[in-house]
Design a protein around this motif. Structure first.
Motif, PDB file in Angstrom:
ATOM      1  N   ILE A 179      -1.769  -8.592  10.819  1.00  0.00           N
ATOM      2  CA  ILE A 179      -3.135  -8.461  11.341  1.00  0.00           C
ATOM      3  C   ILE A 179      -3.924  -7.486  10.460  1.00  0.00           C
ATOM      4  N   TYR A 180      -5.235  -7.425  10.707  1.00  0.00           N
ATOM      5  CA  TYR A 180      -6.102  -6.527   9.948  1.00  0.00           C
ATOM      6  C   TYR A 180      -6.408  -5.290  10.796  1.00  0.00           C
ATOM      7  N   VAL A 181      -6.067  -4.116  10.262  1.00  0.00           N
ATOM      8  CA  VAL A 181      -6.264  -2.852  10.978  1.00  0.00           C
ATOM      9  C   VAL A 181      -7.392  -2.074  10.291  1.00  0.00           C
ATOM     10  N   PRO A 182      -8.423  -1.645  11.043  1.00  0.00           N
ATOM     11  CA  PRO A 182      -9.513  -0.900  10.385  1.00  0.00           C
ATOM     12  C   PRO A 182      -9.042   0.491   9.969  1.00  0.00           C
ATOM     13  N   ARG A 183      -9.522   0.936   8.819  1.00  0.00           N
ATOM     14  CA  ARG A 183      -9.184   2.307   8.406  1.00  0.00           C
ATOM     15  C   ARG A 183      -9.811   3.289   9.392  1.00  0.00           C
ATOM     16  N   ALA A 184     -11.022   2.952   9.846  1.00  0.00           N
ATOM     17  CA  ALA A 184     -11.709   3.797  10.830  1.00  0.00           C
ATOM     18  C   ALA A 184     -12.729   2.935  11.566  1.00  0.00           C
ATOM     19  N   ILE A 185     -13.065   3.349  12.791  1.00  0.00           N
ATOM     20  CA  ILE A 185     -14.131   2.653  13.526  1.00  0.00           C
ATOM     21  C   ILE A 185     -15.238   3.657  13.836  1.00  0.00           C
ATOM     22  N   GLU A 186     -16.425   3.111  14.078  1.00  0.00           N
ATOM     23  CA  GLU A 186     -17.588   3.966  14.345  1.00  0.00           C
ATOM     24  C   GLU A 186     -18.167   3.633  15.709  1.00  0.00           C
ATOM     25  N   TYR A 187     -18.457   4.695  16.493  1.00  0.00           N
ATOM     26  CA  TYR A 187     -19.142   4.500  17.762  1.00  0.00           C
ATOM     27  C   TYR A 187     -20.128   5.658  17.935  1.00  0.00           C
ATOM     28  N   ALA A 188     -21.374   5.325  18.195  1.00  0.00           N
ATOM     29  CA  ALA A 188     -22.431   6.330  18.438  1.00  0.00           C
ATOM     30  C   ALA A 188     -22.476   7.379  17.332  1.00  0.00           C
ATOM     31  N   GLY A 189     -22.304   6.923  16.084  1.00  0.00           N
ATOM     32  CA  GLY A 189     -22.392   7.841  14.950  1.00  0.00           C
ATOM     33  C   GLY A 189     -21.125   8.658  14.711  1.00  0.00           C
ATOM     34  N   GLN A 190     -20.133   8.522  15.623  1.00  0.00           N
ATOM     35  CA  GLN A 190     -18.868   9.254  15.462  1.00  0.00           C
ATOM     36  C   GLN A 190     -17.840   8.332  14.786  1.00  0.00           C
ATOM     37  N   VAL A 191     -17.033   8.912  13.903  1.00  0.00           N
ATOM     38  CA  VAL A 191     -16.013   8.128  13.200  1.00  0.00           C
ATOM     39  C   VAL A 191     -14.637   8.460  13.778  1.00  0.00           C
ATOM     40  N   ILE A 192     -13.871   7.409  14.091  1.00  0.00           N
ATOM     41  CA  ILE A 192     -12.514   7.576  14.649  1.00  0.00           C
ATOM     42  C   ILE A 192     -11.538   6.892  13.702  1.00  0.00           C
ATOM     43  N   THR A 193     -10.627   7.638  13.110  1.00  0.00           N
ATOM     44  CA  THR A 193      -9.669   7.005  12.192  1.00  0.00           C
ATOM     45  C   THR A 193      -8.607   6.249  13.004  1.00  0.00           C
ATOM     46  N   VAL A 194      -8.270   5.056  12.530  1.00  0.00           N
ATOM     47  CA  VAL A 194      -7.302   4.202  13.232  1.00  0.00           C
ATOM     48  C   VAL A 194      -6.063   3.965  12.368  1.00  0.00           C
ATOM     49  N   TYR A 195      -6.273   3.529  11.121  1.00  0.00           N
ATOM     50  CA  TYR A 195      -5.119   3.228  10.254  1.00  0.00           C
ATOM     51  C   TYR A 195      -4.279   4.489  10.059  1.00  0.00           C
ATOM     52  N   ASP A 196      -2.984   4.351  10.302  1.00  0.00           N
ATOM     53  CA  ASP A 196      -2.064   5.484  10.211  1.00  0.00           C
ATOM     54  C   ASP A 196      -0.805   4.990   9.513  1.00  0.00           C
ATOM     55  N   PRO A 197      -0.516   5.470   8.293  1.00  0.00           N
ATOM     56  CA  PRO A 197       0.640   4.955   7.550  1.00  0.00           C
ATOM     57  C   PRO A 197       1.969   5.119   8.290  1.00  0.00           C
ATOM     58  N   ILE A 198       2.020   6.042   9.271  1.00  0.00           N
ATOM     59  CA  ILE A 198       3.271   6.224  10.032  1.00  0.00           C
ATOM     60  C   ILE A 198       3.463   5.059  11.004  1.00  0.00           C
ATOM     61  N   VAL A 199       2.368   4.559  11.551  1.00  0.00           N
ATOM     62  CA  VAL A 199       2.434   3.466  12.548  1.00  0.00           C
ATOM     63  C   VAL A 199       2.276   2.102  11.879  1.00  0.00           C
ATOM     64  N   HIS A 200       1.413   2.039  10.867  1.00  0.00           N
ATOM     65  CA  HIS A 200       1.073   0.747  10.249  1.00  0.00           C
ATOM     66  C   HIS A 200       1.754   0.592   8.898  1.00  0.00           C
ATOM     67  N   SER A 201       2.505  -0.515   8.739  1.00  0.00           N
ATOM     68  CA  SER A 201       3.075  -0.746   7.407  1.00  0.00           C
ATOM     69  C   SER A 201       2.205  -1.788   6.712  1.00  0.00           C
TER      70      SER A 201
ATOM     71  N   VAL B 186      -7.099  -2.904   6.565  1.00  0.00           N
ATOM     72  CA  VAL B 186      -5.845  -2.997   5.805  1.00  0.00           C
ATOM     73  C   VAL B 186      -5.016  -4.105   6.454  1.00  0.00           C
ATOM     74  N   LEU B 187      -4.485  -5.009   5.644  1.00  0.00           N
ATOM     75  CA  LEU B 187      -3.615  -6.076   6.165  1.00  0.00           C
ATOM     76  C   LEU B 187      -2.242  -5.456   6.433  1.00  0.00           C
ATOM     77  N   CYS B 188      -1.798  -5.520   7.695  1.00  0.00           N
ATOM     78  CA  CYS B 188      -0.560  -4.829   8.107  1.00  0.00           C
ATOM     79  C   CYS B 188       0.330  -5.732   8.943  1.00  0.00           C
ATOM     80  N   GLU B 189       1.608  -5.365   9.016  1.00  0.00           N
ATOM     81  CA  GLU B 189       2.497  -5.956  10.026  1.00  0.00           C
ATOM     82  C   GLU B 189       1.900  -5.587  11.385  1.00  0.00           C
TER      83      GLU B 189
END
Length: 436
Positions: free
Chosen positions: A187-209, A233-236
């Motif tokens: 699946i495709y995992v976003p490096r980060a998402i944005e909501y109301a001008g705030q950035v939240i990082t999602v992609y985490d090399p520990i969780v996502h291969s 990022v294309l990940c398992e």
């Protein structure tokens, strides 16, 4: 690399700044912060770091130049196809520092929450087709009764919640890992998402291969990859495994007050994949409280997270949740909580026939010769003392103990009634009072 790695529809590459879904000022500031923090000066490097096509990165560079925040250095880099260099002006440095004071986030442009929501639907865990062959393939190393796979298969294929319960040491954790391995697609995992001008990082090399993919060369005319929005990022399919250390605050956004940035919660990182809560009942919080936290997400496929300001917002919840416990469900949950967990599957110890299969398989793997006299002693003398209750962990435990004894005594690996007795003595602790 074979590009037919997933049936999931890839997020399309934005063809204009408007198609990124982001505010131009925010994108301009991310570019300035990235140039300042990474000390880069070429459009192709800037494009790669902010994860935008070269044309869009150039538009942002031109915007910065028109606002006198960037200037061309007038030097062409001979080793990079004659690319122009750029540097921050004094006003550009001041703006970068001001933007960094508001949020340290720089690098990949985030994906707006609304756009991410659409991508989650396209790659939902509930869309996967799980066949018996896939499940048995992923669990081939485990000896499981057929009826267990009869229950597990439909549960995994539904992408709904599963509760596995039963006595300890019977492979609930191994089965959870087998389920993860059976998923198999990407699946495709976003490096980060944005909501109301705030950035939240999602992609985490520990969780996502990350799956292997070609590095795109932004300067080449023919793109080698360029097939999807590289803000992803294309990940398992991800897997998050937690045990006794799980606390409820891990299921909230983490805010770093120094950097003024957010990191996605554990279950946000697990979107599109599996979240395994192992050893339920061993956490500091009671199991009922932990399950209550999941009620809205499990029922409504949405989770509610909060920003530092207290503002709450919805994120998609698209995760196969596996609860695993050694306690009986009725002892740790009320009926309302149990009703919300879609599948309840009892994982029992093996029968004698399966126990012997596991014992023989482990012995072969560990090069321990099987001895009939010792096996009879184990089955006829030892197991009756514990009401013939077999567990999947016992063959490994007993054989490892005998190997340790043989190594200590300096004798070849062997199985005797006496060695069985010595190994057995370490498997259980006698009930006795210790005099202080």
């Amino acid at each position: 690399m074979n590009m037919q790695v997933t049936n999931v529809i890839a997020p399309a590459q934005p063809k204009s700044l408007a198609e990124t879904g982001l505010n131009t000022v925010m994108m301009r500031d991310v570019v300035l912060k990235t140039i300042f923090r990474m000390n880069i000066d070429q459009a192709s490097d800037i494009a790669r770091q902010v994860c935008l096509p070269l044309g869009l990165a150039q538009e942002l560079i031109d915007l910065c130049r028109s606002q006198r925040l960037l200037e061309a250095t007038g030097t062409l880099h001979a080793n990079s196809g004659g690319e122009m260099g750029y540097q921050l002006t004094d006003a550009g440095k001041a703006r970068a520092l001001d933007a960094l004071a508001q949020s340290e986030y720089y690098g990949a442009m985030p994906v707006p929450l609304e756009m991410y929501r659409e991508q989650v639907k396209k790659q939902s865990i509930r869309n996967i087709q799980m066949t018996r062959q896939q499940l048995t393939g992923a669990m081939g190393h485990l000896i499981l009764p057929d009826e267990l796979l009869d229950h597990l298969g439909p549960a995994v294929g539904s992408g709904r919640s599963i509760l596995m319960y039963g006595p300890p040491g019977n492979g609930k954790s191994s089965i959870s890992n087998g389920i993860r391995d059976a998923l198999g697609d990407k699946i495709y995992v976003p490096r980060a998402i944005e909501y109301a001008g705030q950035v939240i990082t999602v992609y985490d090399p520990i969780v996502h291969s990350a799956a292997q993919s070609f590095e795109d060369d932004p300067t080449s005319l023919r793109r080698s990859s360029g097939r999807f929005d590289t803000r992803y990022v294309l990940c398992e399919r991800p897997t998050v495994i937690t045990g006794g250390e799980l606390s409820l605050d891990m299921l909230d956004l983490t805010y770093n007050p120094t950097a003024r940035t957010y990191t996605g919660s554990l279950q946000l990182k697990a979107t599109g994949g599996v979240f395994i809560i192992d050893d339920l009942g061993r956490q500091a919080e009671p199991p009922q409280k932990i399950v209550n936290r999941w009620i809205v997400p499990l029922e409504e496929s949405r989770d509610i997270l909060a920003l530092q300001s207290g503002e709450k917002f919805e994120v998609p919840f698209d995760t196969l949740v596996i609860f695993s416990t050694n306690f009986h469900p009725n002892d740790i949950f009320d009926k309302a909580a149990l009703r919300r967990i879609f599948f309840k599957i009892k994982i029992d110890g093996p029968n004698q026939e399966n126990f012997l299969k596991i014992f023989a398989m482990v012995a072969k793997k560990k090069k321990m010769p099987l001895e009939e006299k010792a096996l009879l002693h184990l089955l006829k003398v030892k197991y009756p003392t514990i009401n013939n209750e077999y567990a999947n962990y016992q063959p490994v435990f007993l054989i490892d103990q005998m190997i340790s004894i043989c190594n200590f005594e300096g004798i070849p690996y062997q199985m005797t009634p006496e060695l069985i007795d010595r190994a057995w003595a370490n498997m259980f602790v006698k009930e006795e009072k210790i005099v202080h």
